[in-house]
Design a protein around this motif. Structure first.
Motif, short mmCIF file in Angstrom:
data_model
loop_
_atom_site.label_atom_id
_atom_site.label_comp_id
_atom_site.label_asym_id
_atom_site.label_seq_id
_atom_site.Cartn_x
_atom_site.Cartn_y
_atom_site.Cartn_z
N ALA A 225 0.83 -1.21 0.00
CA ALA A 225 0.00 0.00 0.00
C ALA A 225 0.87 1.26 0.00
O ALA A 225 0.58 2.24 0.70
CB ALA A 225 -0.96 0.00 1.19
N GLY A 226 1.93 1.22 -0.78
CA GLY A 226 2.79 2.38 -0.95
C GLY A 226 3.80 2.60 0.15
O GLY A 226 4.63 3.50 0.04
N GLU A 227 3.75 1.79 1.22
CA GLU A 227 4.69 1.94 2.33
C GLU A 227 5.78 0.88 2.22
O GLU A 227 5.50 -0.30 1.99
CB GLU A 227 3.96 1.80 3.67
N THR A 228 7.02 1.29 2.42
CA THR A 228 8.14 0.37 2.33
C THR A 228 8.17 -0.56 3.54
O THR A 228 8.18 -0.10 4.69
CB THR A 228 9.46 1.14 2.24
N VAL A 229 8.17 -1.87 3.28
CA VAL A 229 8.30 -2.86 4.34
C VAL A 229 9.65 -3.56 4.30
O VAL A 229 10.00 -4.30 5.21
CB VAL A 229 7.16 -3.90 4.28
N TRP A 230 10.40 -3.33 3.22
CA TRP A 230 11.78 -3.84 3.12
C TRP A 230 12.54 -2.95 2.17
O TRP A 230 12.07 -2.62 1.08
CB TRP A 230 11.82 -5.28 2.61
N ASP A 231 13.73 -2.54 2.58
CA ASP A 231 14.61 -1.73 1.74
C ASP A 231 16.03 -2.22 1.96
O ASP A 231 16.57 -2.11 3.08
CB ASP A 231 14.49 -0.25 2.09
#
Length: 448
Positions: free
Chosen positions: A429-435
């Protein structure tokens, strides 16, 4: 505020299997070289060439991902308590369970251990680009409470439930049917429908469940209109023989579940490597989902999945990693092994090209889990679940991609050669959960 993510776009917004089993591509793959996705409030508002979207949204910040953007990947069958028993060699299913897996799963009675393992497990999903998953849970209610808390914090789309069994398990993993219903109801009341979480009634498999337990599962499933159901089916010949002897009133393995109202469009059945024709017909008629777990089927030696027979009966399909029977969390690896399985079956196999494989990993998987109105492709209106694949510049995959002749060839290379190391970023949903840029690069895991 609208933001723009730029990169090479690949998605399959319509079912390529609808064209039949022709070996040629169905033309369902949509690709945009040097494309962009406009995201606002967690949803995709536009997709297209980067220049066009830059002109349409001149004030939007633009991020160059430097990679290939695909829809978030979907894992239809993965075990929360089994990451630490991945890669055990030399054992087939029932011995692997009795000697290694089930004894290890008793450790989840320690709530602190269970919580730490939940974090590790959920992190592995995100690190591999998986944004939605049907998760096979632990047998302990406290372990599942900890898992759901961590799943809620992770941001991932997770469907899971307390795993139930009342025989052929270590005593520490068994619950009598009445206690199973009570504990499940408490978890359902607390977690089902909260954020991105949903509950699945989860008997371990018919080997580990009595008729009374399966009846209790039917009671649970009927208590809410939107609960899910998941278990195992027809994984190995030894397992099938046991079920036939243990359920003499059932017509076959599937019927052991079906007699209790457990088979329908929200049922996800893992494996089905050795189905009978009657079972395939019933699966197609009921609109149940079979989750093909090719890595596990090959690693444990369960057999080669008859995909063509399933498709001929209209059975809905998706792919799963089946960690820890499977050797990894990477869903592109499962696509690669699914392709290899069907190639080995020759004329009895189903032709799989890159677009069909991507469909199974994304839009098809989302449809199987009832999420197709939310995610699965990069069309405007969908929530922005994305994975960015960015192979190292001097690696084999990057060298191969330089010679891709078209978008489908590039996709084939990504599915055939990519690994966890190529996942640069995962968004839900547009939010980074892994980078990968902020994930402790250079750290070395301590020995167990």
């Amino acid at each position: 505020m609208t933001t723009l993510l730029a990169g090479h776009l690949l998605h399959v917004p319509r079912d390529p299997f609808a064209a039949g089993a022709a070996p040629a591509g169905a033309g369902a793959l949509e690709a945009v070289q040097d494309g962009a996705i406009a995201v606002r409030d967690g949803r995709i508002v536009a997709t297209g060439p980067a220049g066009d979207l830059r002109a349409r949204f001149p004030d939007a910040p633009l991020e160059q991902t430097g990679g290939y953007m695909l829809p978030g990947l979907v894992d239809g069958h993965v075990h929360y308590p089994q990451l630490p028993v991945m890669g055990v060699m030399g054992l087939r299913l029932l011995d692997w369970l009795r000697r290694r897996t089930l004894p290890f799963e008793t450790r989840y009675a320690d709530a602190d251990f269970a919580r730490a393992q939940a974090r590790t497990f959920l992190g592995a999903l995100a690190r591999n680009g998986t944004t939605s998953a049907m998760v096979f849970g632990a047998h302990q209610p406290d372990a599942m409470a900890a898992f759901f808390e961590e799943a809620a914090a992770s941001g991932l789309r997770v469907t899971a439930g307390l795993t139930l069994g009342d025989r052929e398990l270590p005593p520490a993993l068994q619950l009598p049917p009445a206690e199973a219903v009570r504990a499940s109801r408490e978890l359902i009341a607390r977690w089902h429908g909260r954020g991105r979480l949903r509950y699945a009634v989860t008997p371990r498999f018919a080997v580990a469940t009595s008729d009374a337990m399966l009846a209790a599962c039917g009671e649970l499933l009927g208590s809410h209109q939107d609960l899910w159901f998941t278990t195992h089916l027809n994984e190995t010949p030894d397992e099938i023989a046991y079920v036939r002897a243990a359920f003499p009133a059932a017509r076959d393995y599937l019927d052991a579940y079906d007699r209790h109202g457990l088979i329908g469009p929200r049922s996800v059945l893992a494996h089905d490597v050795h189905p009978a024709e009657r079972e395939l017909a019933r699966l197609g008629e009921s609109r149940a989902v079979v989750c093909h777990c090719p890595g596990s089927n090959q690693f444990i030696g369960s057999g080669l999945f008859p995909m063509r027979r399933h498709l001929a009966h209209g059975v809905r399909l998706m792919l799963g990693s089946d960690v820890g029977g499977g050797p990894g969390f990477g869903m592109p690896g499962e696509a690669r092994t699914a392709y290899q399985t069907q190639m080995l079956l020759g004329e009895e196999g189903a032709p799989l090209d890159a677009e069909r494989l991507l469909w199974l990993l994304t839009a098809g998987g989302a449809a199987a889990l009832g999420l197709s109105d939310q995610v699965g492709d990069l069309s405007p209106g969908k929530e922005a679940d994305l994975v960015v694949l960015r192979p190292p510049a001097h690696g084999t995959l990057a060298a191969r991609l330089q010679h891709a002749v078209d978008a489908e060839d590039a996709l084939a290379a990504l599915l055939a050669l990519s690994s966890e190391a190529d996942v640069a970023r995962t968004l839900v949903a547009g939010e980074t959960v892994w980078d990968a840029r902020t994930a402790g690069a250079g750290e070395v895991a301590p020995p167990a």
